[in-house]
Motif scaffolding. Structure first.
Motif, PDB file in Angstrom:
ATOM      1  N   ASN A 117      12.081  -8.035  -0.193  1.00  0.00           N
ATOM      2  CA  ASN A 117      11.794  -8.383  -1.476  1.00  0.00           C
ATOM      3  C   ASN A 117      10.944  -7.522  -2.256  1.00  0.00           C
ATOM      4  OD1 ASN A 117      13.699 -10.512  -1.255  1.00  0.00           O
ATOM      5  ND2 ASN A 117      12.010 -12.027  -0.976  1.00  0.00           N
ATOM      6  N   ASP A 118       9.921  -7.211  -1.552  1.00  0.00           N
ATOM      7  CA  ASP A 118       8.942  -6.093  -2.140  1.00  0.00           C
ATOM      8  C   ASP A 118       9.540  -4.762  -2.385  1.00  0.00           C
ATOM      9  OD1 ASP A 118       6.186  -5.397  -2.759  1.00  0.00           O
ATOM     10  OD2 ASP A 118       6.275  -4.283  -1.066  1.00  0.00           O
ATOM     11  N   PHE A 119      10.514  -4.403  -1.374  1.00  0.00           N
ATOM     12  CA  PHE A 119      11.230  -3.331  -1.647  1.00  0.00           C
ATOM     13  C   PHE A 119      12.086  -3.315  -3.068  1.00  0.00           C
ATOM     14  CE2 PHE A 119      10.804  -2.233   3.317  1.00  0.00           C
ATOM     15  CZ  PHE A 119       9.481  -2.001   2.972  1.00  0.00           C
ATOM     16  N   ASP A 120      12.727  -4.531  -3.008  1.00  0.00           N
ATOM     17  CA  ASP A 120      13.644  -4.529  -4.215  1.00  0.00           C
ATOM     18  C   ASP A 120      12.807  -4.627  -5.192  1.00  0.00           C
ATOM     19  OD1 ASP A 120      15.888  -4.824  -2.307  1.00  0.00           O
ATOM     20  OD2 ASP A 120      15.856  -6.920  -2.491  1.00  0.00           O
ATOM     21  N   SER A 127       0.904  -1.233  -0.096  1.00  0.00           N
ATOM     22  CA  SER A 127       0.179   0.052  -0.143  1.00  0.00           C
ATOM     23  C   SER A 127       0.791   1.292   0.092  1.00  0.00           C
ATOM     24  CB  SER A 127      -0.920   0.048   1.177  1.00  0.00           C
ATOM     25  OG  SER A 127      -0.166  -0.036   2.487  1.00  0.00           O
ATOM     26  N   TYR A 128       2.056   1.057  -0.404  1.00  0.00           N
ATOM     27  CA  TYR A 128       2.923   2.271  -0.551  1.00  0.00           C
ATOM     28  C   TYR A 128       2.661   3.403  -1.650  1.00  0.00           C
ATOM     29  CZ  TYR A 128       5.574  -0.510   2.838  1.00  0.00           C
ATOM     30  OH  TYR A 128       6.195  -1.094   4.038  1.00  0.00           O
ATOM     31  N   PRO A 129       2.498   4.422  -1.523  1.00  0.00           N
ATOM     32  CA  PRO A 129       1.986   5.503  -2.589  1.00  0.00           C
ATOM     33  C   PRO A 129       3.017   5.424  -3.673  1.00  0.00           C
ATOM     34  CG  PRO A 129       2.737   6.738  -0.572  1.00  0.00           C
ATOM     35  CD  PRO A 129       2.687   5.416  -0.350  1.00  0.00           C
ATOM     36  N   SER A 130       2.762   6.219  -4.718  1.00  0.00           N
ATOM     37  CA  SER A 130       3.731   6.454  -5.723  1.00  0.00           C
ATOM     38  C   SER A 130       4.685   7.806  -5.437  1.00  0.00           C
ATOM     39  CB  SER A 130       2.945   6.848  -6.945  1.00  0.00           C
ATOM     40  OG  SER A 130       2.151   7.861  -7.039  1.00  0.00           O
ATOM     41  N   GLY A 131       5.544   7.816  -6.095  1.00  0.00           N
ATOM     42  CA  GLY A 131       6.604   8.971  -5.834  1.00  0.00           C
ATOM     43  C   GLY A 131       7.789   8.412  -5.007  1.00  0.00           C
ATOM     44  N   ALA A 132       8.580   9.224  -5.007  1.00  0.00           N
ATOM     45  CA  ALA A 132      10.147   8.752  -4.310  1.00  0.00           C
ATOM     46  C   ALA A 132       9.664   8.459  -2.938  1.00  0.00           C
ATOM     47  CB  ALA A 132      11.080  10.005  -4.236  1.00  0.00           C
ATOM     48  N   SER A 183      13.559   2.614  -1.444  1.00  0.00           N
ATOM     49  CA  SER A 183      14.623   3.041  -0.519  1.00  0.00           C
ATOM     50  C   SER A 183      14.383   2.387   0.879  1.00  0.00           C
ATOM     51  CB  SER A 183      15.092   4.342  -0.632  1.00  0.00           C
ATOM     52  OG  SER A 183      15.710   4.647  -1.788  1.00  0.00           O
ATOM     53  N   TRP A 184      14.877   2.178   1.764  1.00  0.00           N
ATOM     54  CA  TRP A 184      14.641   2.050   3.137  1.00  0.00           C
ATOM     55  C   TRP A 184      15.741   2.166   4.127  1.00  0.00           C
ATOM     56  CZ3 TRP A 184      17.913  -1.826   4.977  1.00  0.00           C
ATOM     57  CH2 TRP A 184      18.266  -2.937   4.185  1.00  0.00           C
ATOM     58  N   THR A 185      15.525   2.648   5.189  1.00  0.00           N
ATOM     59  CA  THR A 185      16.484   2.577   6.589  1.00  0.00           C
ATOM     60  C   THR A 185      15.659   1.918   7.483  1.00  0.00           C
ATOM     61  OG1 THR A 185      15.487   4.709   7.156  1.00  0.00           O
ATOM     62  CG2 THR A 185      17.604   4.808   5.926  1.00  0.00           C
TER      63      THR A 185
END
Length: 514
Positions: free
Chosen positions: A244-247, A203-208, A252-254
């Motif tokens: 894996n979803d982030f990849d 459910s992460y939105p679009s954009g950076a 990006s992630w911290t």
């Protein structure tokens, strides 16, 4: 045995030896620009943040200098560990606004940490400590942005649109990290920060986007721990699903904090926390349970319970031809054995087979093996081809454990006491003005190589570099000239840069060299 930060590599596909390369996260490369949902570096290449949060910077000098038993949380040793051993490329640095505004020494200390992180190829994301007084934020961001507006490898993480506008008012054009997407259409160069949750996958939105959180607070009986699966296997699987979803979506992630009890167990050995240690929400565990090894495994394309092969000095998965490596995990040797020169290729029931990027397999000379689930040290054969490779433990019963590595011609390292790439460097005094530093990974450097030796804030003149005079396999040396007065400067950091490639960080006390 607790695993230190390390790596692994497969061969598969219809019986053919096809190498699946392990990848280094890109080094910091600002100035950055935001284009749609991507962060672009100075060359226009997509840049994904893979980072961690440092401990808040305090007024204590030990934050950088450490103590007699630990390294400082913001020391060069900590920073180089994050870059080389964890394969990350960013750190978040929480600052105390009140101290930053009132204490010039604190501002200098912040500048030292940022400069060190940038030098060690890390992007720095500046933020405020959670306990910050809201009334101090506007003047803090004004002064902070003014001080660092010329640094292309800094981002600012703020909580309000007003703070973002304050940063822009002094001409700071670096990306600003905002807590949600509502401000992005108003301001240029912004990154939307989302607090990740373990029940959320798509459910992460679009954009950076920059995702933070996902660091279960296991020692406290709160909603964070309650939402995390109590079964270690289920917890690891859920974390890996997010990563894996982030990849897949180039997010990006911290994630997690580089502090004892979170990503690591301590500031001396930097051992990654493990989920299979078990935990009960609200109760401390010893050793502490955490996701450190799972993050490491993801970034090294390995399994948390698999074989990890590391550069013995630097700790990463990049090895030098002729250099010394150590593999951790299921060695499963029958006994602990120390080898003698000439080093054998079989110790007890185990060998190490290196298969290079050309598919050529060679047995490695062995220095030592532990028994069972332990570690084994060996030399990368000098005639290996560079590129992605496999280091495999081969046992006399036919069983094999494999790990991914990368072989290069030059990977500088400094030998330390103990042999873990941290702590006092192996140094010998030749005369009143020259010392010899015991190193590795230099013997195949070109005669014209740019070799720099940095001690604290000073660069030492290099007189010579090459294989160790003793002829011991895997050992190199550098002879440097000491400028007048340096032997009275006390203890400081020591590291190498060879053709732009960083070594590990060792310690040297010029007043005690003999």
């Amino acid at each position: 045995m607790a695993l230190r930060f390390c790596a692994a590599i497969f061969f598969l596909l219809s019986g053919l030896s096809q190498l699946l390369a392990i990848e280094l996260t890109p080094a910091t490369g600002g100035p950055y620009k935001i284009s749609g949902n991507r962060i672009l570096d100075s060359h226009g290449r997509p840049f994904l943040i893979r980072g961690t949060r440092l401990a808040p910077l305090t007024a204590d000098a030990a934050d950088l200098d450490g103590t007699t038993s630990t390294f400082g949380p913001h020391s060069l040793t900590s920073l180089v560990t994050i870059r080389q051993r964890l394969n990350m490329n960013a750190v978040r640095l929480p600052l105390d606004p009140a101290l930053f505004l009132s204490d010039p020494a604190y501002r200098l200390r912040a500048n030292r940490v940022i400069a060190g992180a940038n030098q060690f190829e890390l992007l720095v994301i500046l933020e405020v400590v959670k306990s910050a007084n809201p009334g101090a934020l506007a003047p803090f961001w004004l002064l902070c942005a003014t001080q660092f507006r010329a640094n292309p490898n800094i981002f600012f993480a703020v909580q309000t649109r007003e703070d973002a506008l304050t940063i822009r008012s002094v001409g700071a054009s670096q990306p600003v990290v905002l807590p949600n997407s509502s401000f992005s259409p108003v301001l240029a160069q912004t990154i939307d920060e989302i607090e990740g949750a373990y029940g959320q996958t798509s459910s992460y939105p679009s954009g950076a986007i920059l995702v933070s959180g996902l660091d279960p607070d296991l020692p406290h009986n709160g909603p964070d721990c309650a939402a995390f699966p109590l079964d270690p296997a289920d917890a690891a699987q859920l974390l890996e699903k997010h990563l894996n979803d982030f990849d897949r979506r180039s997010i990006s992630w911290t994630i997690s904090a580089f502090v004892p009890g979170k990503m690591i167990t301590d500031y001396r050995y930097f051992i990654g926390t493990k989920l299979d240690n078990g935990w009960i929400c609200g109760e401390p565990s010893d050793p502490p349970a955490g996701i450190g090894l799972n993050l490491l495994s993801h970034l090294w394309n390995a399994r948390p319970d698999g074989l990890f092969t590391v550069n013995s000095n630097r700790g990463g998965f990049v090895m030098a031809r002729g250099g010394i490596a150590t593999a951790y995990g299921p060695i499963l040797a029958e006994a602990e054995i120390y080898a003698h020169t000439p080093w054998p290729t079989l110790l007890g029931n185990v060998s190490v087979r290196i298969t290079d990027s050309q598919g050529n397999a060679r047995l490695a000379p062995l220095l030592y093996t532990g028994a069972g689930w332990s570690n084994i040290s060996f030399q990368i054969p000098e005639d290996c081809s560079t590129g992605p490779a496999e280091a495999a433990i081969v046992r006399t019963d036919g069983s094999i454990s494999r790990s991914r590595i990368v072989i290069k011609d030059v990977v500088p390292g400094i030998w330390t006491r103990p042999y873990d790439g941290r702590g006092p460097a192996f140094i010998s005094m030749l005369d009143n003005s020259r010392i010899r530093v015991s190193t590795s990974g230099l013997r195949f450097a070109a005669p014209t190589a740019d070799i720099r030796v940095i001690a604290g804030s000073r660069e030492l003149k290099v007189i010579s570099a090459g294989p160790d005079e003793s002829g011991e396999p895997g050992k190199d040396q550098i002879t440097v000239e000491l400028p007048p007065g340096l032997n009275e400067s006390g203890e400081t950091d020591l590291f190498l840069i060879v053709d732009g490639v960083l070594s590990n960080v060792a310690r040297i006390n010029f007043g005690s060299i003999q």
